[in-house]
Design an enzyme around this catalytic site. Structure first.
Site, mmCIF file in Angstrom:
data_model
loop_
_atom_site.group_PDB
_atom_site.id
_atom_site.type_symbol
_atom_site.label_atom_id
_atom_site.label_comp_id
_atom_site.label_asym_id
_atom_site.label_seq_id
_atom_site.Cartn_x
_atom_site.Cartn_y
_atom_site.Cartn_z
ATOM 1 N N ASP A 16 0.739 -1.144 -0.102
ATOM 2 C CA ASP A 16 0.077 -0.113 0.036
ATOM 3 C C ASP A 16 0.867 1.266 0.154
ATOM 4 O OD1 ASP A 16 -2.068 1.744 0.413
ATOM 5 O OD2 ASP A 16 -3.060 0.725 1.747
ATOM 6 N N CYS A 241 -4.614 4.437 -1.950
ATOM 7 C CA CYS A 241 -5.058 3.543 -3.455
ATOM 8 C C CYS A 241 -5.046 4.685 -4.495
ATOM 9 C CB CYS A 241 -6.125 2.917 -3.310
ATOM 10 S SG CYS A 241 -6.857 2.262 -4.645
HETATM 11 P P1 HMG Z 1 -9.454 -4.494 -16.582
HETATM 12 O O1 HMG Z 1 -8.989 -3.770 -17.401
HETATM 13 O O2 HMG Z 1 -10.879 -4.532 -16.096
HETATM 14 O O3 HMG Z 1 -9.234 -6.274 -16.815
HETATM 15 O O4 HMG Z 1 -8.282 -4.764 -15.197
HETATM 16 P P2 HMG Z 1 -8.646 -7.129 -17.942
HETATM 17 O O5 HMG Z 1 -9.029 -8.714 -17.346
HETATM 18 O O6 HMG Z 1 -9.824 -6.816 -19.309
HETATM 19 O O7 HMG Z 1 -7.312 -6.972 -18.114
HETATM 20 C C1 HMG Z 1 -6.597 -5.772 -18.704
HETATM 21 C C2 HMG Z 1 -5.188 -5.904 -19.225
HETATM 22 O O8 HMG Z 1 -4.666 -6.195 -17.916
HETATM 23 C C3 HMG Z 1 -5.163 -7.287 -19.954
HETATM 24 O O9 HMG Z 1 -3.651 -7.074 -20.523
HETATM 25 C C4 HMG Z 1 -4.843 -8.407 -18.944
HETATM 26 O O10 HMG Z 1 -4.059 -9.523 -19.466
HETATM 27 C C5 HMG Z 1 -3.864 -7.686 -17.837
HETATM 28 P P3 HMG Z 1 -3.648 -6.353 -22.174
HETATM 29 O O11 HMG Z 1 -4.394 -7.456 -22.972
HETATM 30 O O12 HMG Z 1 -4.268 -4.903 -22.012
HETATM 31 O O13 HMG Z 1 -2.168 -6.258 -22.368
HETATM 32 N N1 HMG Z 1 -4.081 -8.360 -16.420
HETATM 33 C C6 HMG Z 1 -3.130 -8.244 -15.735
HETATM 34 N N2 HMG Z 1 -1.929 -8.115 -15.851
HETATM 35 C C7 HMG Z 1 -1.102 -8.616 -14.814
HETATM 36 N N3 HMG Z 1 -1.636 -9.266 -13.571
HETATM 37 C C8 HMG Z 1 -2.927 -9.533 -13.609
HETATM 38 C C9 HMG Z 1 -3.760 -8.803 -14.584
HETATM 39 N N4 HMG Z 1 -5.055 -8.970 -14.567
HETATM 40 C C10 HMG Z 1 -5.373 -8.376 -15.783
HETATM 41 N N5 HMG Z 1 -3.486 -9.832 -12.367
HETATM 42 C C11 HMG Z 1 -7.712 -5.461 -13.057
HETATM 43 C C12 HMG Z 1 -8.918 -5.775 -14.018
HETATM 44 C C13 HMG Z 1 -8.398 -5.987 -11.877
HETATM 45 C C14 HMG Z 1 -6.515 -6.491 -13.647
HETATM 46 C C15 HMG Z 1 -7.128 -4.001 -12.941
HETATM 47 O O14 HMG Z 1 -8.007 -3.104 -12.576
HETATM 48 C C16 HMG Z 1 -6.252 -3.881 -11.681
HETATM 49 O O15 HMG Z 1 -4.935 -4.613 -11.765
HETATM 50 N N6 HMG Z 1 -6.373 -3.290 -10.610
HETATM 51 C C17 HMG Z 1 -5.692 -3.164 -9.346
HETATM 52 C C18 HMG Z 1 -6.095 -1.972 -8.500
HETATM 53 C C19 HMG Z 1 -5.091 -2.063 -7.501
HETATM 54 O O16 HMG Z 1 -4.208 -2.640 -7.292
HETATM 55 N N7 HMG Z 1 -5.649 -1.058 -6.465
HETATM 56 C C20 HMG Z 1 -4.881 -0.562 -5.216
HETATM 57 C C21 HMG Z 1 -4.882 -1.815 -4.271
HETATM 58 S S1 HMG Z 1 -6.535 -1.918 -3.558
HETATM 59 C C22 HMG Z 1 -6.240 -0.863 -2.088
HETATM 60 O O17 HMG Z 1 -5.322 -0.145 -2.089
HETATM 61 C C23 HMG Z 1 -7.080 -0.761 -0.900
HETATM 62 C C24 HMG Z 1 -6.511 -1.507 0.227
HETATM 63 O O18 HMG Z 1 -5.284 -1.000 0.734
HETATM 64 C C25 HMG Z 1 -7.431 -1.448 1.473
HETATM 65 C C26 HMG Z 1 -8.064 -0.115 1.707
HETATM 66 O O19 HMG Z 1 -7.357 0.818 2.037
HETATM 67 O O20 HMG Z 1 -9.294 -0.079 1.912
HETATM 68 C C27 HMG Z 1 -6.236 -3.071 -0.062
HETATM 69 MG MG MG Z 2 -5.127 0.742 1.791
#
Ligand code: HMG
Ligand code: MG
Length: 309
Positions: A16, A241
């Protein structure tokens, strides 16, 4: 009121803390930071994320980082996984603990992972099944448990509903996230009471506070009063985030350690060594350490001296 005698501090700095930084921290600097966290006594360190490198370029080195982590096996080092692709990458890299992440508001999950809450639960099902087969420890986040940056107030009942669904999917722990730091202690009590009333046991419940409005430590005290014994924090107070407008840093580990030390609650982490790690990550990020205890240091009740500065 019986407070817990000991708590788990779940360190989220490397994940994070670094996911929202403008400065790209090298894999070597991340490893150095993690080594210092291990030396400070942290036993649970969320190492990185297997998400899309387009979504979070700061953690695109996850595949290379995992095999290099120090003290593997003794330290629990979960990785964030949003889908099957992330799970496959985590398996290939040699991870052995994960955290899936959804929220209590659809608007946030859509912005964050491109899914509704229901779609995210469906996506997690095979991921968690496989992780169970592999014997991994499994956590699930419920973000926006205190409020959503897009739709405002979030019903307690929704937080409970999502938490119960995640427990049904087999997670070991549900962590309620104050993603944008709007929470206050009364809300912590409401959430804990409602979760427990619906059957979530205290040992399966953790809290993750962002300190955007300075309420994180007050919220920790409320959690302690409720009997919660796992709190997230980030050494150096980094975090936020990128898909949650207005999110600021996590509760700082040094501030949490100072509080717990003063309250006589055991946690196994050395304040001076955490402060050393906080200073190192601040240098890597090119900015001063702004956490409360990072600036003031600790305090020795024997001679009144500042410590760790
Ligand atoms: P998307 O664009 O909706 O999904 O992303 P997709 O399935 O169409 O994939 C798009 C592209 O990403 C494709 O590649 C996939 O292969 C690739 P392209 O064909 O464009 O070259 N892809 C991946 N690549 C690597 N690893 C993967 C993966 N999945 C798909 N796992 C997705 C959906 C979930 C992937 C995207 O929205 C994403 O990665 N989001 C992450 C957001 C994130 O990390 N946010 C921060 C963490 S949460 C947080 O901080 C809160 C927390 O701290 C708690 C709190 O504070 O409350 C936990
Ligand atoms: Mg967080």
């Amino acid at each position: 009121m019986a407070l817990p005698q000991s708590v788990r501090i779940y360190e989220v700095g490397p994940r994070d803390g670094l996911q929202n930084e403008a400065v790209a921290v090298s894999t070597a600097d991340k490893l150095n930071y993690i080594r210092l966290l291990v030396n400070a006594g942290l036993m649970e360190i969320e190492a990185t994320s297997f998400v899309s490198p387009k979504a979070i370029p700061q953690l695109a080195d996850a595949d290379a980082l995992i095999p290099l982590l120090p003290d593997r096996g003794r330290i629990r080092d979960p990785v964030l996984v949003p889908n099957e692709r992330g799970k496959e990458r985590a398996v290939a890299a040699g991870a052995d603990a994960l955290a899936v992440f959804t929220a209590a508001s659809d608007a946030f999950t859509r912005h964050n992972i491109g899914m509704t809450i229901d779609e995210s639960l469906a996506a997690f099902k095979p991921v968690l099944r496989r992780a169970s087969e592999l014997g991994w420890w499994k956590r699930a986040y419920v973000s926006t448990a205190f409020g959503c940056p897009f739709t405002g107030a979030v019903p307690v009942s929704k937080v409970v509903e999502v938490s119960l669904s995640l427990i049904d999917l087999g997670v070991d722990e549900v962590c309620l996230g104050d993603t944008i730091g709007v929470g206050v202690p009364t809300r912590v009590h409401e959430l804990t009471e409602a979760c427990v009333a619906w059957g979530v046991t205290l040992d399966k419940l953790a809290y993750h506070f962002h300190d955007t409005r300075g309420t994180a430590l007050a919220n920790v005290v409320a959690g302690l009063e409720d009997g919660i014994s796992c709190f997230d924090s980030s050494t150096g107070g980094t975090g936020g985030c990128p898909y949650a407008p207005g999110a600021a840093g996590n509760l700082a580990t040094e501030d949490l350690v100072y509080l717990l030390d003063g309250m006589g609650i055991a946690h196994g982490v050395d304040l001076e060594l955490v402060l050393g790690a906080a200073r190192i990550i601040s240098v890597a990020l090119g900015r001063p350490l702004t956490t409360k205890v990072g600036q003031a240091g600790g305090w020795d009740p024997v001679d009144g001296a500042r410590t760790g500065v």
